[in-house]
Scaffold this motif. Structure first.
Motif, PDB file in Angstrom:
ATOM      1  N   THR A  49       3.391  46.919   3.887  1.00  0.00           N
ATOM      2  CA  THR A  49       4.183  45.866   3.246  1.00  0.00           C
ATOM      3  C   THR A  49       5.437  45.482   4.026  1.00  0.00           C
ATOM      4  OG1 THR A  49       5.387  47.490   1.905  1.00  0.00           O
ATOM      5  CG2 THR A  49       3.381  46.552   0.956  1.00  0.00           C
ATOM      6  N   ALA A  50       5.826  46.289   5.026  1.00  0.00           N
ATOM      7  CA  ALA A  50       7.031  45.973   5.794  1.00  0.00           C
ATOM      8  C   ALA A  50       6.985  46.709   7.129  1.00  0.00           C
ATOM      9  CB  ALA A  50       8.282  46.358   5.028  1.00  0.00           C
ATOM     10  N   LEU A  58      10.491  44.703  18.052  1.00  0.00           N
ATOM     11  CA  LEU A  58       9.111  45.071  17.748  1.00  0.00           C
ATOM     12  C   LEU A  58       8.219  44.968  18.976  1.00  0.00           C
ATOM     13  CD1 LEU A  58       6.889  45.771  15.685  1.00  0.00           C
ATOM     14  CD2 LEU A  58       6.712  43.333  15.156  1.00  0.00           C
ATOM     15  N   ARG A  59       8.445  43.981  19.810  1.00  0.00           N
ATOM     16  CA  ARG A  59       7.590  43.768  20.989  1.00  0.00           C
ATOM     17  C   ARG A  59       8.227  44.296  22.274  1.00  0.00           C
ATOM     18  NH1 ARG A  59       2.761  42.600  18.500  1.00  0.00           N
ATOM     19  NH2 ARG A  59       3.229  41.345  16.657  1.00  0.00           N
ATOM     20  N   GLY A  60       9.384  44.933  22.174  1.00  0.00           N
ATOM     21  CA  GLY A  60      10.002  45.570  23.333  1.00  0.00           C
ATOM     22  C   GLY A  60      10.610  44.611  24.329  1.00  0.00           C
ATOM     23  N   GLN A  61      10.949  43.392  23.867  1.00  0.00           N
ATOM     24  CA  GLN A  61      11.369  42.361  24.808  1.00  0.00           C
ATOM     25  C   GLN A  61      12.880  42.196  24.914  1.00  0.00           C
ATOM     26  OE1 GLN A  61      10.484  41.963  21.732  1.00  0.00           O
ATOM     27  NE2 GLN A  61      11.431  40.184  20.781  1.00  0.00           N
ATOM     28  N   VAL A  62      13.634  42.867  24.045  1.00  0.00           N
ATOM     29  CA  VAL A  62      15.079  42.635  23.972  1.00  0.00           C
ATOM     30  C   VAL A  62      15.810  43.637  24.861  1.00  0.00           C
ATOM     31  CG1 VAL A  62      17.078  42.464  22.431  1.00  0.00           C
ATOM     32  CG2 VAL A  62      14.806  41.775  21.619  1.00  0.00           C
ATOM     33  N   LYS A  63      16.805  43.161  25.609  1.00  0.00           N
ATOM     34  CA  LYS A  63      17.487  44.046  26.552  1.00  0.00           C
ATOM     35  C   LYS A  63      18.353  45.070  25.822  1.00  0.00           C
ATOM     36  CE  LYS A  63      21.623  41.216  27.432  1.00  0.00           C
ATOM     37  NZ  LYS A  63      22.408  40.510  28.487  1.00  0.00           N
ATOM     38  N   GLU A  64      18.787  46.073  26.560  1.00  0.00           N
ATOM     39  CA  GLU A  64      19.540  47.194  26.004  1.00  0.00           C
ATOM     40  C   GLU A  64      20.824  46.731  25.327  1.00  0.00           C
ATOM     41  OE1 GLU A  64      21.260  46.217  29.885  1.00  0.00           O
ATOM     42  OE2 GLU A  64      19.193  46.526  29.216  1.00  0.00           O
ATOM     43  N   GLY A  65      21.109  47.358  24.171  1.00  0.00           N
ATOM     44  CA  GLY A  65      22.370  47.123  23.482  1.00  0.00           C
ATOM     45  C   GLY A  65      22.470  45.814  22.730  1.00  0.00           C
ATOM     46  N   GLU A  66      21.468  44.951  22.824  1.00  0.00           N
ATOM     47  CA  GLU A  66      21.535  43.639  22.187  1.00  0.00           C
ATOM     48  C   GLU A  66      21.064  43.734  20.740  1.00  0.00           C
ATOM     49  OE1 GLU A  66      19.169  39.529  22.916  1.00  0.00           O
ATOM     50  OE2 GLU A  66      20.434  40.183  24.597  1.00  0.00           O
ATOM     51  N   HIS A  67      21.923  43.322  19.813  1.00  0.00           N
ATOM     52  CA  HIS A  67      21.562  43.392  18.406  1.00  0.00           C
ATOM     53  C   HIS A  67      20.437  42.415  18.084  1.00  0.00           C
ATOM     54  CE1 HIS A  67      25.305  45.568  16.642  1.00  0.00           C
ATOM     55  NE2 HIS A  67      24.820  46.169  17.701  1.00  0.00           N
ATOM     56  N   ILE A  68      19.620  42.807  17.132  1.00  0.00           N
ATOM     57  CA  ILE A  68      18.415  42.045  16.805  1.00  0.00           C
ATOM     58  C   ILE A  68      18.464  41.672  15.327  1.00  0.00           C
ATOM     59  CG2 ILE A  68      15.892  42.097  16.791  1.00  0.00           C
ATOM     60  CD1 ILE A  68      16.161  44.506  18.788  1.00  0.00           C
ATOM     61  N   HIS A  70      16.724  40.274  11.661  1.00  0.00           N
ATOM     62  CA  HIS A  70      15.451  40.404  10.942  1.00  0.00           C
ATOM     63  C   HIS A  70      14.575  39.200  11.265  1.00  0.00           C
ATOM     64  CE1 HIS A  70      17.638  43.518   8.999  1.00  0.00           C
ATOM     65  NE2 HIS A  70      18.327  42.729   8.206  1.00  0.00           N
ATOM     66  N   GLN A  71      13.284  39.388  11.131  1.00  0.00           N
ATOM     67  CA  GLN A  71      12.353  38.302  11.432  1.00  0.00           C
ATOM     68  C   GLN A  71      11.086  38.480  10.606  1.00  0.00           C
ATOM     69  OE1 GLN A  71      10.357  39.093  15.465  1.00  0.00           O
ATOM     70  NE2 GLN A  71      12.280  40.261  15.666  1.00  0.00           N
ATOM     71  N   THR A  72      10.161  37.580  10.802  1.00  0.00           N
ATOM     72  CA  THR A  72       8.835  37.698  10.196  1.00  0.00           C
ATOM     73  C   THR A  72       7.816  37.842  11.315  1.00  0.00           C
ATOM     74  OG1 THR A  72       9.466  36.337   8.288  1.00  0.00           O
ATOM     75  CG2 THR A  72       7.113  36.571   8.735  1.00  0.00           C
ATOM     76  N   ASP A  73       6.943  38.817  11.194  1.00  0.00           N
ATOM     77  CA  ASP A  73       5.904  39.007  12.194  1.00  0.00           C
ATOM     78  C   ASP A  73       4.908  37.859  12.091  1.00  0.00           C
ATOM     79  OD1 ASP A  73       4.373  40.406  14.183  1.00  0.00           O
ATOM     80  OD2 ASP A  73       3.001  41.008  12.587  1.00  0.00           O
ATOM     81  N   GLU A  74       4.756  37.108  13.159  1.00  0.00           N
ATOM     82  CA  GLU A  74       3.934  35.895  13.118  1.00  0.00           C
ATOM     83  C   GLU A  74       2.484  36.188  12.761  1.00  0.00           C
ATOM     84  OE1 GLU A  74       4.298  33.763  16.761  1.00  0.00           O
ATOM     85  OE2 GLU A  74       6.448  33.371  16.518  1.00  0.00           O
ATOM     86  N   ARG A  75       1.955  37.304  13.253  1.00  0.00           N
ATOM     87  CA  ARG A  75       0.531  37.562  13.058  1.00  0.00           C
ATOM     88  C   ARG A  75       0.221  38.049  11.645  1.00  0.00           C
ATOM     89  NH1 ARG A  75      -1.562  41.161  17.621  1.00  0.00           N
ATOM     90  NH2 ARG A  75      -0.841  39.325  18.758  1.00  0.00           N
ATOM     91  N   LEU A  78       4.350  39.762   7.780  1.00  0.00           N
ATOM     92  CA  LEU A  78       5.184  40.776   7.136  1.00  0.00           C
ATOM     93  C   LEU A  78       6.636  40.673   7.591  1.00  0.00           C
ATOM     94  CD1 LEU A  78       2.811  43.870   7.425  1.00  0.00           C
ATOM     95  CD2 LEU A  78       3.385  42.599   5.344  1.00  0.00           C
ATOM     96  N   PRO A  79       7.566  41.071   6.727  1.00  0.00           N
ATOM     97  CA  PRO A  79       8.966  41.104   7.156  1.00  0.00           C
ATOM     98  C   PRO A  79       9.185  42.210   8.177  1.00  0.00           C
ATOM     99  CG  PRO A  79       8.728  42.104   4.985  1.00  0.00           C
ATOM    100  CD  PRO A  79       7.397  41.506   5.321  1.00  0.00           C
ATOM    101  N   VAL A  80       9.996  41.915   9.187  1.00  0.00           N
ATOM    102  CA  VAL A  80      10.372  42.912  10.192  1.00  0.00           C
ATOM    103  C   VAL A  80      11.876  43.130  10.060  1.00  0.00           C
ATOM    104  CG1 VAL A  80      10.431  43.518  12.629  1.00  0.00           C
ATOM    105  CG2 VAL A  80       8.545  42.124  11.740  1.00  0.00           C
ATOM    106  N   TYR A  81      12.237  44.307   9.539  1.00  0.00           N
ATOM    107  CA  TYR A  81      13.648  44.638   9.361  1.00  0.00           C
ATOM    108  C   TYR A  81      14.178  45.302  10.628  1.00  0.00           C
ATOM    109  CZ  TYR A  81      12.767  43.876   4.375  1.00  0.00           C
ATOM    110  OH  TYR A  81      12.427  43.337   3.154  1.00  0.00           O
ATOM    111  N   SER A  82      15.216  44.724  11.173  1.00  0.00           N
ATOM    112  CA  SER A  82      15.793  45.278  12.394  1.00  0.00           C
ATOM    113  C   SER A  82      16.657  46.487  12.074  1.00  0.00           C
ATOM    114  CB  SER A  82      16.651  44.221  13.095  1.00  0.00           C
ATOM    115  OG  SER A  82      17.390  44.814  14.151  1.00  0.00           O
ATOM    116  N   LEU A  83      16.421  47.570  12.798  1.00  0.00           N
ATOM    117  CA  LEU A  83      17.264  48.757  12.695  1.00  0.00           C
ATOM    118  C   LEU A  83      18.136  48.895  13.939  1.00  0.00           C
ATOM    119  CD1 LEU A  83      14.748  51.294  11.114  1.00  0.00           C
ATOM    120  CD2 LEU A  83      16.417  49.800   9.988  1.00  0.00           C
TER     121      LEU A  83
END
Length: 382
Positions: A49-50, A58-68, A70-75, A78-83
């Motif tokens: 459910t989440a 989620l896809r490992g594309q964001v550089k180090e230290g960069e805050h992310i 929340h988003q919705t997984d396109e496929r 589902l909600p993707v909660y950023s930690l």
């Protein structure tokens, strides 16, 4: 071939079909046929459910230290909660309808890698809320029988270091989960699904599994071997090779005389490693677009190579050869980045006072008996 905890979970998941599941995953969470776990688990009939994602997204594309955000997984929709944004621990309301959290992320086997603190934070909250928690175990890529470095002083605890771990702890994420639960009273209803065919002396190349870079600057297993030491350079004005094809294997700066540095460093006669002069231009991060001189760390015998001892020697020799240029990075709150990486200010102060740094690291490792005794109680693989 090693079978990961996820592979074992996929074989025996019928009991969990009645539960609402939250996945703590990223791009390294794949099945043996390279399917993303979220796709495979949904296809198997589990009620996910989440999704909760760590640093780098989620896809490992964001550089180090960069805050992310929340988003919705396109496929899956589902909600993707950023930690790794405003919240490094889930809000309680995000877990209201979740019965079970499942963690499946490939780690690097060192204290200063944020995925294990995402593990700790979510475990601790699950314990407080009475949620079930499963860790699908994965290999420690730099083997599970090596313990090196100083233990963290809790006054330097942060999201890049905590729980009094040494730099190289020699545990899998499943064993770390058991360690956190036992030693720090998380009271989590924890199940670790162990791997099959993994032994403590295995390096990642021995597992038969494909290497999926856990983060953008961890492209190879060679990087993983040196990272427990060369990460120290993140606390200095020396490039750790980000923005090159050899992150953490190349280190340098525009002001370094690499020949002079190598000559000084070679005198240490370090085991299992050779140094080559290198010139590079980072495309990101420190010295972006500038020509740097430095060294390429070549591990020629990983069994006797000690990455932490090597990094200590590299920094000590660099400070000796370039005393007017070498600097520690100071944060906005006046703390030194190196103190957070090392979990102590003793390293920095010892170097400033020109005390032999090899003596310091040897003293720290002589104090690891208490940790080793505690670690022994949670090991899954003998």
């Amino acid at each position: 071939m090693v079978l990961t905890g996820l592979m074992e979970f996929m074989k025996n998941h019928e009991d969990y079909k009645v539960l609402n599941i939250g996945l703590i995953i990223n791009h390294t969470s794949v099945t043996e046929d390279m399917k993303m776990s979220i796709d495979a688990l949904l296809a198997s009939g589990l009620n996910v459910t989440a999704i909760f994602s760590p640093e780098h997204g989620l896809r490992g594309q964001v550089k180090e230290g960069e805050h992310i955000d929340h988003q919705t997984d396109e496929r899956s929709g589902l909600p993707v909660y950023s930690l790794y944004g405003k919240n490094k621990t889930p809000k309680e309301e995000w877990l209201e309808t979740i019965d079970l959290l499942v963690f499946d992320i490939q780690d690097l086997g060192v204290r200063f890698y944020t995925y294990i603190y995402t593990l700790a934070n979510t475990m601790k909250l699950a314990g407080q809320l009475g949620k079930k928690y499963i860790v699908c175990d994965r290999p420690n890529p730099i083997s599970g029988n090596r313990i090196e470095g100083n233990r963290l002083d809790l006054q330097y605890a942060s999201f890049i270091g905590n729980y009094q771990l040494p730099i190289r702890h020699g545990m899998t994420v499943g064993e770390l989960a058991k360690y956190f639960n036992r030693e720090f009273d998380f009271n989590t209803d924890l199940t670790v699904i162990p791997m099959k065919n993994w032994t403590r002396d295995m390096w990642f190349e021995d597992t038969g599994l494909p290497w999926i870079p856990p983060s953008p600057n961890a492209p190879t297993v060679e990087m993983a071997q040196v990272y427990p030491g060369t990460c120290f350079f993140e606390g200095t004005n020396v490039s750790e090779g980000r923005g090159t094809t050899k992150p953490f294997e190349w280190v340098g700066a525009p002001w370094i005389d690499s020949y002079k540095w190598k000559q000084q460093l070679d005198a240490y006669d370090l085991d299992g490693v050779l140094f080559r002069e290198v010139v590079f231009q980072p495309t990101t991060s420190k010295y972006n677009g500038e020509t740097c001189q430095g060294l390429h760390i070549h591990v020629v015998d990983r069994i006797c190579f000690k990455p932490i001892e090597t990094a200590c020697a590299m920094i000590e020799s660099l400070k000796f050869t370039h005393p007017d240029s070498f600097q520690w990075i100071q944060l906005k709150d006046s703390r030194y980045m190196i103190d957070l990486i090392l979990g102590t200010d003793e390293f920095r102060i010892s170097l400033q006072e020109k005390k032999p740094i090899q003596e310091w690291i040897q003293l720290q490792e002589s104090l690891l008996d208490e940790f080793i005794e505690k670690r022994e109680k949670v090991l899954l693989y003998r």
